[in-house]
Structures are given as structure tokens and as C-alpha cells.
Design a protein around this motif. Structure first.
Motif, short mmCIF file in Angstrom:
data_model
loop_
_atom_site.label_atom_id
_atom_site.label_comp_id
_atom_site.label_asym_id
_atom_site.label_seq_id
_atom_site.Cartn_x
_atom_site.Cartn_y
_atom_site.Cartn_z
N GLU A 56 0.82 -1.21 0.00
CA GLU A 56 0.00 0.00 0.00
C GLU A 56 0.86 1.26 0.00
O GLU A 56 0.48 2.29 -0.59
CB GLU A 56 -0.93 0.01 1.21
CG GLU A 56 -1.99 -1.09 1.23
CD GLU A 56 -1.43 -2.48 1.53
OE1 GLU A 56 -2.08 -3.47 1.19
OE2 GLU A 56 -0.33 -2.56 2.13
N GLY A 57 2.01 1.21 0.66
CA GLY A 57 2.85 2.40 0.76
C GLY A 57 3.97 2.48 -0.27
O GLY A 57 4.70 3.47 -0.32
N LEU A 58 4.07 1.44 -1.11
CA LEU A 58 5.20 1.36 -2.03
C LEU A 58 5.21 2.49 -3.05
O LEU A 58 6.27 3.07 -3.34
CB LEU A 58 5.19 0.00 -2.74
CG LEU A 58 6.30 -0.22 -3.77
CD1 LEU A 58 7.67 -0.22 -3.11
CD2 LEU A 58 6.07 -1.53 -4.53
N MET A 59 4.06 2.81 -3.61
CA MET A 59 4.01 3.80 -4.68
C MET A 59 4.49 5.17 -4.20
O MET A 59 5.28 5.84 -4.88
CB MET A 59 2.59 3.89 -5.25
CG MET A 59 2.07 2.58 -5.81
SD MET A 59 3.04 1.94 -7.20
CE MET A 59 2.53 3.06 -8.47
N ASP A 60 4.05 5.58 -3.03
CA ASP A 60 4.49 6.87 -2.48
C ASP A 60 5.99 6.85 -2.22
O ASP A 60 6.70 7.84 -2.47
CB ASP A 60 3.74 7.21 -1.19
CG ASP A 60 2.29 7.60 -1.46
OD1 ASP A 60 1.98 7.98 -2.61
OD2 ASP A 60 1.48 7.52 -0.52
N PHE A 61 6.50 5.72 -1.72
CA PHE A 61 7.92 5.59 -1.43
C PHE A 61 8.74 5.73 -2.72
O PHE A 61 9.74 6.47 -2.76
CB PHE A 61 8.19 4.23 -0.78
CG PHE A 61 9.62 3.99 -0.38
CD1 PHE A 61 10.12 4.53 0.80
CD2 PHE A 61 10.47 3.26 -1.19
CE1 PHE A 61 11.43 4.31 1.17
CE2 PHE A 61 11.79 3.03 -0.83
CZ PHE A 61 12.27 3.57 0.35
N LEU A 62 8.30 5.06 -3.79
CA LEU A 62 9.00 5.14 -5.07
C LEU A 62 8.91 6.53 -5.67
O LEU A 62 9.86 7.03 -6.30
CB LEU A 62 8.45 4.11 -6.05
CG LEU A 62 8.71 2.64 -5.75
CD1 LEU A 62 8.03 1.76 -6.79
CD2 LEU A 62 10.20 2.34 -5.72
#
Length: 465
Positions: free
Chosen positions: A428-434
Motif C-alpha cells: 500500500e505504501g510502495l508507490m508513495d515511497f518510489l
């Protein structure tokens, strides 16, 4: 059971890549196909468009009446990936239905055809797809049952021409999972690797090796074994009787690749054997491991008498397999490559090749471990292989058919990963991290549902300024 007597076939786990190929074959020969899978996917949607009826509810009410009403002329095909407590599986098992595993049905379909079986703990999908394409592009009448979606044919099934008098050759991906490959009848057998895997099935590496030896034992007396040099060393036998044994590898072996040139868009190499030398072959599917896969494919093409010109054209026109070193993006926004690698040796080969392609750029790897048992059994190997990347991002373990094991999680890999940057992230948080990191060279790795993130990641990269 005689396949021509069937009035319908029902697949438990129809969305699996191997299952769907057989489902497509039955549909092609005019037998109605039904099936169940846990969740919809792009592949199941394609099967539905092709005319197959699929349910995603594990209920007796969703089984079609024509399946329930005539047990004698119905075939139930199932995969061991289906949980034992599946309601439909239990119904069919207790109801005197004819249940067969996918591998049994594949053996029944191909038993009368001259068969090329491609086995190995790594590389079998790309190699079998490469073999099938090279033979087909050279004009051979072939059929192929593959474990991935080929980019050339947008399918995991290639159908032979039934109108020609030329007898078909069938290329089959021979899967070692659950000993499935022992149901086949190969005339030519390829073994790309024999590394420890599926220890939840085999118990230990020795038992896995013994089953590869049994697979080789299925060859007839005039059979041909094409085997990678390290795989040959792991076998507990030196005498292969009257079999023709051809050993291949990078840089050494009776069949070898020399003068390998790693490029961004392609790899070039020379094919060297005691019988044939072909210089400056071009493979547009990158990776040192894919050069090694190509050695076995070229050897098979030569076995069938394919001319050098056709071999060159077939190899250069091979576009690869979906999720096998699939370059999604290579432009001013960055580089993004997706791969199915889910074993330490696969990850090591893949990341090593990416490093060779982009030696001056920072490499970021996102890895989703697959299975609790595999993560536990090869934890140190995963950490070592992932350390090739400059930055490692770990997602939670994809359980597939397994229940959680206490103390086994993605975090257990972290301590021994030596990369300069490493972190645990949720899907769920991967896209913001990338989006904050904006990596130069990004790769995604894993055999779970990480494939659902590929298009969103690619679309996000496309939006970067």
C-alpha cells in the motif's frame, strides 16, 4: 479415459499459467471448458473472452449442471496449488469423478507426439518458449505447452497445423513441482538447472536430484539429453547408456558461448561446439542466463536440421516471455525491468546481468518473497543475491498455498543484506515511497502478486517530470 469421448472439462485453478494452456487446447478441439479460480486476473478474463465459463466462488452452486449430471464423460483437471479444504475439490474427490492432475492430462495429450521436454529449476519457461519459437519460425510443424505468455504469440499455447502431413513436434515445459514432469514422454530432454528448490515437496536437495534423474530415465534408448554443465555435475550418475548427452555452459563445455557482449538492448555471442560454430548471434532478450538458455535452444534447432540462417533469424526475432527479464521502460524517465525470479540463483543471475547492462547507474530492487518455506530454507541465499543491488526494498511474503510459519517473514532477510540502502515496505505504501525516491534503474522481482503492481509502477514513472 479417452479424450475424444469427453463432453466437457472442468478446471480447478484454471487461471494458472500451465492449467490455462491445457484449457485452451481442449477449447480448440471443441470440448466445452469450465473452471474455478480464486480471483479474477488478466489471464482468466482472456479465457472468458475465448468462451470459457469461469467462477470465482468456491461453492457447489457454481458448478454447472452438465458437470454434475454426467460423471462418466466429464474430466476434472486440478492443480496441487488448490488448497485441500477447497469445497469443490472435496466434492469431486468424494463423488467418483475422474480427477487428473495437469501433468497427467499433458502426458495424455502428448504421448503420441515426438516430444521435447524442457526441465530445470530455473530457465525452463524462457528456454521452452525460445525452442518453440525457433522451430516454428523455421517452418517446423510444432505444438507447445508453455509456462509463460510468450511475447511473440501472446499465449502460453502454440497449436500445430493439423492439415499438413508433417508429424508435429511438441515442446513442453517439464515442471518439477509435485513431480509433474515424471508424467511426460520426452524424446529430447533439456535440463537447465538442478538447484535445491521445492523442499516442501521433496524434503531435501538429494531427493530433488533423484527425481531429475528419473525424468532423464524417461528418455528412450535413442533419446537426446541436453544438459547444463553444473546440472550434470549434480547428478549421481555418469553412465547414460545409449543416450546422446550434450553438455552446455557459458565459456566451457562441449557446447559453449564465447565472446559474449552485454548490451542494453541485446546480448551477442558465438555458439561453439565440436560439430558447429555460429558466430555473432544476436539475442534481444538480455541476460547472461538467457545466453545460456539460447545454447540449448540452438542445439535443439540443429538437432532438427534447421539451417544456420533460420537459427539466426529465429533467435534474433525471439521477443521473450512476459515477466522474464521484461524491459517495461528504457527512456529519459528511467529504466524499469520486471522479472519472475523467486529463487536465490535466479535473482543472482538476473541482478548480475542488469548490473552489467547499467554499470554506472544505481540499481534498486523490489523483491516479494514467495512461500514461507522457500524464504526459510534459502534465507541466507536470498540476502546474498539481493545484495548485488544498490538498494533493496522488501515486501511481505506472498503465501500462495501455505499457512504462515512462526518467525518466518521478510524482515529475517534484512540483517544479511549488504546493500547501502534497504527497507521493508507495504504494498500500500510502495508507490508513495518510489515516487519520492525516483530510482534510476528499478527492477521488480517475485512470483507472487507483485505482478499486479507492474503497470501502476510503470504508469507512475511515465508521469515523472
Amino acid at each position: 479415459m479417452k479424450l475424444d469421448k469427453l463432453h466437457s472439462v472442468y478446471f480447478l485453478g484454471i487461471g494458472g499459467i500451465g492449467m490455462s494452456a491445457i484449457a485452451r487446447w481442449f477449447k480448440h478441439v471443441g470440448i466445452p471448458v469450465f473452471g474455478y479460480d480464486r480471483t479474477p486476473s488478466p489471464l482468466t478474463r482472456k479465457l472468458e473472452v475465448e468462451g470459457m465459463m469461469i467462477t470465482y466462488e468456491d461453492s457447489l452452486d457454481t458448478i454447472p449442471d452438465q458437470i454434475k449430471s454426467d460423471k462418466e464423460n466429464v474430466l476434472i483437471v486440478w492443480t496441487p496449488a488448490i488448497p485441500k479444504d477447497n469445497v469443490q475439490l472435496q466434492f469431486f474427490q468424494s463423488g467418483d469423478y475422474d480427477l487428473k492432475k495437469r501433468s497427467e492430462v499433458l502426458g495424455m495429450i502428448t504421448h503420441s507426439m515426438y516430444t521435447v521436454g524442457v526441465a530445470g529449476t530455473h530457465g525452463k519457461t524462457t528456454t521452452s518458449s525460445m525452442v518453440a519459437h525457433m522451430l516454428k519460425s523455421a517452418g517446423k510443424n510444432i505444438a507447445a505447452f508453455l509456462g509463460g505468455l510468450t511475447q511473440n504469440y501472446e499465449s502460453n499455447l502454440i497449436l500445430h497445423d493439423e492439415e499438413t502431413e508433417e508429424k508435429p513436434v511438441v515442446v513442453v515445459e517439464a515442471d518439477e513441482f509435485d513431480r509433474s514432469f515424471l508424467r511426460l514422454h520426452p524424446n529430447v530432454a533439456v535440463v537447465t538447472s538442478v538447484d535445491a528448490d521445492h523442499l516442501d515437496i521433496y524434503g531435501d536437495a538429494q531427493e530433488l536430484t533423484r527425481n531429475f534423474e528419473k525424468y532423464i530415465g524417461l528418455l528412450p534408448e535413442d533419446g537426446v539429453l541436453i544438459i547444463q554443465k553444473n546440472a550434470l555435475k549434480k547428478l549421481n550418475r555418469n553412465d547414460f547408456g545409449s543416450l546422446t548427452v550434450l553438455e552446455y555452459g557459458l565459456g566451457e563445455g562441449a557446447i559453449r558461448a564465447e565472446n559474449i557482449k552485454a548490451g542494453i538492448a541485446s546480448f551477442e555471442f558465438d555458439y561453439i561446439s565440436t560439430e558447429k560454430v555460429i558466430k555473432d548471434l544476436v539475442l534481444k532478450v538480455p541476460g547472461f542466463h538467457n545466453v545460456e538458455n539460447a545454447l540449448s535452444a540452438v542445439t535443439i534447432a540443429l538437432h532438427f536440421g534447421i539451417e544456420e540462417k533460420a537459427i539466426r533469424e529465429g533467435l534474433e526475432s525471439f521477443r521473450g516471455v512476459k515477466r522474464r527479464f521484461e524491459i517495461k521502460r528504457q527512456d529519459d524517465k528511467g529504466v524499469y525491468i520486471d522479472d519472475y525470479a523467486h529463487h536465490p540463483e535466479e535473482i543472482k543471475a538476473f541482478l548480475g546481468s542488469v548490473k552489467a547492462m547499467y554499470p554506472e547507474k544505481k540499481l534498486t530492487a523490489i523483491f516479494q518473497p514467495h512461500l514461507f518455506t522457500r524464504t526459510r530454507d534459502f534465507a541466507d541465499g536470498f540476502s546474498e543475491a539481493l545484495s548485488i543491488a544498490d538498494e533493496v526494498i522488501l515486501l511481505d511474503i506472498y503465501p500462495a498455498r501455505e499457512l504462515p510459519i512462526e518467525g518466518v517473514n521478510a524482515a529475517m532477510l534484512m540483517d544479511k543484506i549488504n546493500s547501502a540502502e534497504k527497507s521493508l515496505q507495504s504494498k500500500e505504501g510502495l508507490m508513495d515511497f518510489l515516487d519520492q525516491k525516483r530510482p534510476e534503474v528499478l527492477v521488480t522481482l517475485g512470483a507472487g502478486d507483485i505482478d499486479r503492481l507492474v503497470d501502476p509502477i510503470n504508469n507512475m514513472i511515465a508521469s515523472w517530470d
